[in-house]
Design an enzyme around this catalytic site. Structure first.
Site, mmCIF file in Angstrom:
data_model
loop_
_atom_site.group_PDB
_atom_site.id
_atom_site.type_symbol
_atom_site.label_atom_id
_atom_site.label_comp_id
_atom_site.label_asym_id
_atom_site.label_seq_id
_atom_site.Cartn_x
_atom_site.Cartn_y
_atom_site.Cartn_z
ATOM 1 N N ASP A 161 0.812 -1.225 0.000
ATOM 2 C CA ASP A 161 0.000 0.000 0.000
ATOM 3 C C ASP A 161 0.844 1.274 0.000
ATOM 4 O O ASP A 161 0.353 2.339 0.387
ATOM 5 C CB ASP A 161 -0.967 0.022 1.203
ATOM 6 C CG ASP A 161 -1.910 -1.162 1.206
ATOM 7 O OD1 ASP A 161 -2.688 -1.285 0.247
ATOM 8 O OD2 ASP A 161 -1.861 -1.965 2.161
ATOM 9 N N HIS B 78 -3.673 -1.727 -6.300
ATOM 10 C CA HIS B 78 -2.852 -0.552 -6.592
ATOM 11 C C HIS B 78 -3.765 0.555 -7.099
ATOM 12 O O HIS B 78 -4.252 0.512 -8.236
ATOM 13 C CB HIS B 78 -1.787 -0.903 -7.632
ATOM 14 C CG HIS B 78 -0.868 -1.994 -7.201
ATOM 15 N ND1 HIS B 78 0.023 -2.606 -8.058
ATOM 16 C CD2 HIS B 78 -0.684 -2.584 -5.990
ATOM 17 C CE1 HIS B 78 0.705 -3.526 -7.389
ATOM 18 N NE2 HIS B 78 0.289 -3.537 -6.141
ATOM 19 N N ARG C 17 0.975 -30.649 -5.560
ATOM 20 C CA ARG C 17 0.367 -31.503 -6.591
ATOM 21 C C ARG C 17 0.611 -30.846 -7.955
ATOM 22 O O ARG C 17 -0.333 -30.420 -8.626
ATOM 23 C CB ARG C 17 -1.119 -31.674 -6.313
ATOM 24 C CG ARG C 17 -1.397 -32.253 -4.940
ATOM 25 C CD ARG C 17 -2.877 -32.301 -4.612
ATOM 26 N NE ARG C 17 -3.639 -33.134 -5.514
ATOM 27 C CZ ARG C 17 -4.905 -33.504 -5.306
ATOM 28 N NH1 ARG C 17 -5.534 -33.122 -4.209
ATOM 29 N NH2 ARG C 17 -5.540 -34.245 -6.190
ATOM 30 N N GLN D 133 2.334 -6.193 -3.405
ATOM 31 C CA GLN D 133 2.543 -6.270 -1.957
ATOM 32 C C GLN D 133 3.875 -5.607 -1.574
ATOM 33 O O GLN D 133 4.388 -4.779 -2.314
ATOM 34 C CB GLN D 133 2.410 -7.713 -1.488
ATOM 35 C CG GLN D 133 1.028 -8.293 -1.834
ATOM 36 C CD GLN D 133 0.933 -9.775 -1.574
ATOM 37 O OE1 GLN D 133 1.582 -10.569 -2.245
ATOM 38 N NE2 GLN D 133 0.126 -10.154 -0.609
ATOM 39 N N THR E 134 3.090 -13.492 2.693
ATOM 40 C CA THR E 134 2.397 -13.922 1.490
ATOM 41 C C THR E 134 3.146 -15.076 0.847
ATOM 42 O O THR E 134 4.353 -15.228 1.057
ATOM 43 C CB THR E 134 2.285 -12.758 0.490
ATOM 44 O OG1 THR E 134 1.587 -13.191 -0.679
ATOM 45 C CG2 THR E 134 3.658 -12.238 0.086
ATOM 46 N N HIS F 251 2.393 10.171 -0.362
ATOM 47 C CA HIS F 251 1.577 10.656 0.756
ATOM 48 C C HIS F 251 2.282 11.732 1.582
ATOM 49 O O HIS F 251 2.056 11.851 2.783
ATOM 50 C CB HIS F 251 1.144 9.500 1.668
ATOM 51 C CG HIS F 251 0.239 8.509 0.999
ATOM 52 N ND1 HIS F 251 0.718 7.534 0.163
ATOM 53 C CD2 HIS F 251 -1.098 8.345 1.050
ATOM 54 C CE1 HIS F 251 -0.292 6.806 -0.285
ATOM 55 N NE2 HIS F 251 -1.414 7.286 0.223
ATOM 56 N N ALA F 252 3.129 12.506 0.913
ATOM 57 C CA ALA F 252 3.820 13.572 1.640
ATOM 58 C C ALA F 252 2.843 14.625 2.140
ATOM 59 O O ALA F 252 3.064 15.242 3.187
ATOM 60 C CB ALA F 252 4.868 14.218 0.736
ATOM 61 N N PHE G 102 5.313 12.337 -4.108
ATOM 62 C CA PHE G 102 3.894 12.564 -4.365
ATOM 63 C C PHE G 102 3.296 13.343 -3.194
ATOM 64 O O PHE G 102 3.361 12.898 -2.047
ATOM 65 C CB PHE G 102 3.147 11.241 -4.517
ATOM 66 C CG PHE G 102 3.304 10.594 -5.863
ATOM 67 C CD1 PHE G 102 2.372 10.808 -6.866
ATOM 68 C CD2 PHE G 102 4.384 9.773 -6.127
ATOM 69 C CE1 PHE G 102 2.511 10.220 -8.112
ATOM 70 C CE2 PHE G 102 4.535 9.176 -7.369
ATOM 71 C CZ PHE G 102 3.593 9.393 -8.363
ATOM 72 N N SER G 103 2.699 14.495 -3.509
ATOM 73 C CA SER G 103 1.988 15.285 -2.502
ATOM 74 C C SER G 103 0.502 15.332 -2.853
ATOM 75 O O SER G 103 -0.150 16.372 -2.737
ATOM 76 C CB SER G 103 2.569 16.695 -2.420
ATOM 77 O OG SER G 103 3.899 16.639 -1.931
ATOM 78 N N GLY G 104 -0.011 14.228 -3.289
ATOM 79 C CA GLY G 104 -1.398 14.084 -3.687
ATOM 80 C C GLY G 104 -1.566 12.767 -4.409
ATOM 81 O O GLY G 104 -0.590 12.041 -4.651
#
EC number: 6.3.4.4
Length: 451
Positions: free
Chosen positions: A20, A50, A156, A237, A252, A344-345, A437-439
Site C-alpha cells: 500500500d 494498486h 500436486r 505487496q 504472502t 503521501h507527503a 507525491f503530494s497528492g
C-alpha cells in the site's frame, strides 16, 4: 546503463514496506512520462490493490492489469508473466471497470504466459476455510486464494490448473474436479460445515472465454518483448510481507522483492538490465495481522485513507509513524534499490507534530534491536520447483522469521522529531530521491534528479 531519472531502460518498482505504499501511482507516473512498451507483472495475483487516480478524477484499483493502463496518450499493455497467479473472474471484473472508465477493449491489452497458475473459486474457498479454522490466530489473508494456489501447485504439480489449460477443456475439467475433491477433503479435515461448490462446467466455459479474450503466449514472448522495448515490472505487496523475508506467519506466498523481475531478465539474456525503484509512504501502514512496532491508532484521524479500509479477510488497515528501521530491513532483504519514491507527503504534512519517525527499536529490557534478513532459501514458486515439502533448512529459516516476528511484536520504537521531509527519508535510507507525491495523481508528483 543510464541511471538518470526515468531512464530509457527497464524499471522494477518494489514496495519497501508492508504494501500500500504507492506502487500503482509510481507505475502510472513512469508510463505517463515516457512510453514504456508494457507493464509486466511478476508476482502475486488478484489480491494486489494498486490505486490510481487520474488528474481528471477517474479512479481504478489495479489488481492484475498493469497500472499504466490509464496513462495519457493511450494505455500501456500488460503482460502477466509465468510467475503471476491469474484469476480470470477477477480479471473480467477489472476489465469491465476499466471499460467503464473509457479504456477500449481492455482484454486486447493483456498477454498471459501459458505457464502461469490459475486461482479458481475452489482455491479461494480453501483459503477461507483455513483462515476461518485459525480463529483468533488468523494470518491476515486477503481471501483470494493466491496462497492456496501456490501451496496446491507445490504439493500436486501435475494437478494445478494453468492458463494454458484454459484452451483445453478436457484437461481443465479433470483438474477442476480434482480441486473439488481437494476442497471437500480439507473441509472434512478442518470440520468446516460449508458444502457449496461452483459448477465445474460453468467454470470451464468461463475460462474458455478468458482464453479467447486475452492473448496467451509461450516462453518466447517476454524475451522478445524485452528485446524490443523497455518495460516496467510492477511489484505486488511489500518486501516486509515476502514469503521468506517477511515476519512469519504473517506473510504472502509470493516473492515480493526484486528477485522475480531480475530472474526473468536473466532468463531473457538481460541480467541486471533494470533500474530498481523503491517506494515508501511518508508514514508507515499495514493491512491486517502481524507485528507493527510503530503503530499508533491515534493517527487514523489525521491520516485518512480513502482507498483502504477494514477487509473481512485481511482485517483492519493500520497506521503508524515512519519506520526507518523496517525500511532498512526491506532494503537489505531486496538487495538495495537505485532510487526512492516517497508518497503521501501531503498527508504526513497535514498530520504535523503528531507524526514522528522511528530510528530503531529496543526490546522490553531496553536493549537495541536491529532486525536483519537471514539467508533465505530459494523462493517457493514455479521459478524454483519444489516437492511441496519444506526441507530442514527452510523450516529452520521460517522458525528464525517467526522468532523475529515475536521479537518485533514486543519491540518498542525509538521515536524522534516530527514529520520527516522526503529528502530526509531518502538521506536516512542512503538512497537517491527520485520523486515525491503530494497528492493522489501523477500531476501531484515532483520528480527529483537522483544524486
Amino acid at each position: 546503463m543510464s541511471t538518470g531519472p526515468w531512464a530509457d531502460t527497464n524499471a522494477v518498482v518494489v514496495d519497501l514496506g508492508f504494501g500500500d505504499a504507492g506502487k500503482g501511482v509510481t507505475v502510472d507516473l513512469l508510463c505517463a512520462r515516457r512510453r514504456h512498451g508494457a507493464v509486466v507483472r511478476a508476482n502475486g495475483g488478484a489480491q494486489a490493490a494498486h490505486n490510481v487516480v487520474t488528474p481528471d478524477g477517474r479512479h481504478h484499483t489495479f489488481s492484475q492489469f498493469g497500472a499504466g493502463t490509464l496513462a495519457p496518450g493511450g494505455p500501456v499493455p500488460t503482460h502477466l508473466s509465468r510467475l503471476m497467479v491469474v484469476d480470470p473472474f477477477a480479471l473480467a471484473a477489472e476489465g469491465a471497470h476499466l471499460a467503464s472508465l473509457g479504456v477500449a477493449d481492455p482484454f486486447a491489452l493483456v498477454t498471459v504466459d501459458e505457464r502461469a497458475l490459475i486461482a479458481t473459486p475452489w482455491h479461494q474457498e480453501a483459503n477461507r476455510v483455513r483462515e476461518r479454522a485459525r480463529g483468533g490466530d488468523r494470518h491476515g489473508s486477503c481471501g483470494m486464494g493466491v496462497g492456496e494456489t501456490m501451496a496446491y501447485a507445490l504439493a500436486r504439480t501435475g494437478d494445478a490448473p494453468t492458463v494454458g489449460d484454459c484452451r483445453t477443456p478436457a484437461v481443465l475439467r479433470r483438474k477442476l474436479h480434482r480441486l473439488v475433491d481437494h476442497l471437500d477433503a480439507l473441509r472434512r479435515e478442518l470440520g468446516d460445515d460449508t458444502h457449496e461448490h461452483p459448477d465445474v462446467e460453468d467454470c470451464v466455459t468461463a475460462y474458455g472465454g478468458f482464453a479467447r479474450g486475452v492473448r496467451i503466449v509461450d516462453e518466447t514472448y517476454l524475451p522478445d518483448l524485452l528485446a524490443r522495448v523497455p518495460v516496467v515490472f510492477e511489484g505486488a505487496q511489500g518486501v516486509l510481507l515476502d514469503e521468506w523475508h517477511g515476519f512469519h506467519p504473517h506473510t504472502t506466498w509470493s516473492t515480493t522483492t526484486t528477485a522475480n523481475p531480475l530472474a526473468l531478465l536473466a532468463e531473457a539474456g538481460r541480467p541486471g538490465d533494470a533500474r530498481r525503484i523503491g517506494v515508501v509512504r511518508a508514514y508507515t501502514t499495514r493491512h491486517g495481522a502481524g507485528p507493527f512496532p510503530t503503530e499508533d491508532p491515534a493517527l487514523a484521524g489525521p491520516l485518512p485513507e480513502p482507498h483502504n479500509g477494514t477487509h473481512p479477510w485481511q482485517g483492519a488497515f493500520r497506521v503508524g509513524h515512519l519506520d526507518l528501521a523496517a525500511h532498512r530491513y526491506a532494503l537489505a532483504a531486496t538487495g538495495g534499490v537505485d532510487s526512492l519514491v516517497v508518497t503521501h507527503a501531503d498527508s504526513a504534512a497535514a498530520a504535523g507534530d503528531r507524526l514522528r519517525r522511528c530510528t530503531g527499536y529496543t526490546d522490553p529490557a531496553g536493549r537495541p534491536l536491529e532486525p536483519t534478513p537471514g539467508d533465505a532459501p530459494a523462493p517457493s514458486h514455479p521459478l524454483h520447483p519444489s516437492p511441496g515439502r519444506l526441507d530442514a533448512r527452510a523450516e529452520a529459516h521460517l522458525r528464525r522469521q517467526g522468532s523475529l516476528a515475536n521479537a518485533l511484536a514486543r519491540a518498542r520504537p525509538v521515536l524522534a522529531g516530527g514529520t520527516t521531509p522526503p529528502e530526509a527519508v531518502a538521506e536516512a535510507l542512503g538512497v537517491p530521491l527520485e520523486a515525491v507525491f503530494s497528492g493522489p495523481t501523477r500531476s501531484d508528483a515532483r520528480v527529483v534528479s537522483p544524486a
